[in-house]
Write a protein that holds these residues in place. Structure first.
Motif, mmCIF file in Angstrom:
data_model
loop_
_atom_site.group_PDB
_atom_site.id
_atom_site.type_symbol
_atom_site.label_atom_id
_atom_site.label_comp_id
_atom_site.label_asym_id
_atom_site.label_seq_id
_atom_site.Cartn_x
_atom_site.Cartn_y
_atom_site.Cartn_z
ATOM 1 N N TYR A 187 0.825 -1.209 0.000
ATOM 2 C CA TYR A 187 0.000 0.000 0.000
ATOM 3 C C TYR A 187 0.866 1.268 0.000
ATOM 4 O O TYR A 187 0.552 2.251 -0.672
ATOM 5 C CB TYR A 187 -0.933 0.008 1.212
ATOM 6 C CG TYR A 187 -1.987 -1.075 1.172
ATOM 7 C CD1 TYR A 187 -2.656 -1.382 -0.004
ATOM 8 C CD2 TYR A 187 -2.315 -1.801 2.317
ATOM 9 C CE1 TYR A 187 -3.609 -2.383 -0.051
ATOM 10 C CE2 TYR A 187 -3.282 -2.798 2.284
ATOM 11 C CZ TYR A 187 -3.925 -3.084 1.106
ATOM 12 O OH TYR A 187 -4.873 -4.074 1.063
ATOM 13 N N TYR A 216 -8.565 -4.653 -2.444
ATOM 14 C CA TYR A 216 -7.616 -5.751 -2.280
ATOM 15 C C TYR A 216 -8.014 -6.695 -1.146
ATOM 16 O O TYR A 216 -7.719 -7.892 -1.195
ATOM 17 C CB TYR A 216 -6.212 -5.194 -2.037
ATOM 18 C CG TYR A 216 -5.579 -4.633 -3.291
ATOM 19 C CD1 TYR A 216 -5.371 -5.433 -4.405
ATOM 20 C CD2 TYR A 216 -5.199 -3.293 -3.368
ATOM 21 C CE1 TYR A 216 -4.801 -4.925 -5.569
ATOM 22 C CE2 TYR A 216 -4.622 -2.772 -4.520
ATOM 23 C CZ TYR A 216 -4.436 -3.585 -5.617
ATOM 24 O OH TYR A 216 -3.883 -3.091 -6.757
ATOM 25 N N LEU A 221 -5.458 -11.649 -1.074
ATOM 26 C CA LEU A 221 -4.191 -11.869 -1.771
ATOM 27 C C LEU A 221 -3.229 -12.774 -0.999
ATOM 28 O O LEU A 221 -3.235 -12.806 0.233
ATOM 29 C CB LEU A 221 -3.502 -10.526 -2.028
ATOM 30 C CG LEU A 221 -4.243 -9.522 -2.908
ATOM 31 C CD1 LEU A 221 -3.527 -8.183 -2.899
ATOM 32 C CD2 LEU A 221 -4.369 -10.050 -4.330
ATOM 33 N N VAL A 226 1.049 -10.443 -3.988
ATOM 34 C CA VAL A 226 1.510 -9.109 -3.601
ATOM 35 C C VAL A 226 2.861 -8.817 -4.255
ATOM 36 O O VAL A 226 3.106 -7.715 -4.750
ATOM 37 C CB VAL A 226 1.609 -8.978 -2.067
ATOM 38 C CG1 VAL A 226 2.292 -7.662 -1.682
ATOM 39 C CG2 VAL A 226 0.226 -9.041 -1.434
#
Length: 247
Positions: A187, A216, A221, A226
């Motif tokens: 992020y 997300y 994930l 990632v």
């Protein structure tokens, strides 16, 4: 009963103000088979006489508890995080009941966490951003606000009940969700790149990033995924060095 799964759940109290509440939390955690208590910037002494008085036989939970300065410190090593909130109308995401959501935290393979906010305000939007799912405890609409220790008690009971009656997971046993550190690193990288290419502006970046987080979180994930996404960001970074700045 899946006791080992309960021991992997962290109860995280953000800026708790009252030693009586902290002691009561330790007691109910002991009652329900939970033993990981983490306090983020507490405004009270967790080992005070008042806290120990309320903890009763849960004093060992108090003594083993950790004090950290930030929420990310409390969540290091976690793969699943749920936050509690009472602000059902202001949070633009799906809220679940404890019974619906909390069994998701019970896994023998990964560390998980349940976040509770300060007594006077609960968790703000920035703090809620660290979670993937959100729980709201249904209560009387005329007076729905619960005391911190009461909220922890409700959630601890639901976790204990879920551990007694585990639901068979539909996930591939080899599935490993992305860690908290991997997601937060992504992020931060995403924000930096989107600011660089002009997709984000400093005054709107925070709100936009909240939407990306929710997107997300739905994707669930893995660390490998990632890493793939970060590879794209690194390539964008590399290309940017050959683009002349706008005059």
């Amino acid at each position: 009963m899946n006791e080992s799964a309960l021991t992997r759940v962290r109860i995280v109290l953000v800026e708790p103000a009252g030693p009586l509440n902290v002691g009561s939390v330790a007691r109910v955690m002991k009652n329900m088979g939970l033993n990981q208590l983490i306090l983020v910037k507490p405004h009270c002494d967790r080992l005070s006489d008042e806290a120990k008085l309320m903890a009763v036989h849960g004093i060992d939970v108090l003594e083993k508890s950790q004090v950290v300065h930030t929420i990310p410190e409390a969540l290091q090593g976690c793969h699943r995080i749920i936050a509690t909130t009472g602000r059902s109308l202001s949070l633009p995401t799906h809220l679940e009941t404890p019974r619906e959501a909390l069994p998701w935290l019970l896994t023998e393979n990964f560390n998980t966490a349940l976040l509770f906010g300060p007594e006077d305000r609960g968790l703000n939007n920035e703090e809620l951003n660290y979670a993937q799912r959100f729980v709201c405890i249904p209560a009387n609409s005329d007076y729905s606000s619960l005391n911190l220790a009461q909220a922890v008690a409700v959630c601890s009971y639901e976790l204990h009940q879920a551990a007694q009656n585990p639901i068979e997971s539909k996930l591939d046993p080899s599935f490993e969700p992305a860690s908290f550190e991997a997601l937060e690193g992504y992020y931060q990288h995403l924000e930096a790149v989107l600011l660089k290419i002009g997709y984000l502006y400093p005054h709107t970046a925070k709100a936009r990033l909240e939407k990306f987080r929710r997107l997300y979180n739905k994707a669930n994930l893995t660390n490998e995924e990632v890493a793939l996404l970060r590879g794209i960001l690194r390539q964008v970074d590399w290309v940017c060095q050959f683009i002349p700045p706008k005059k």
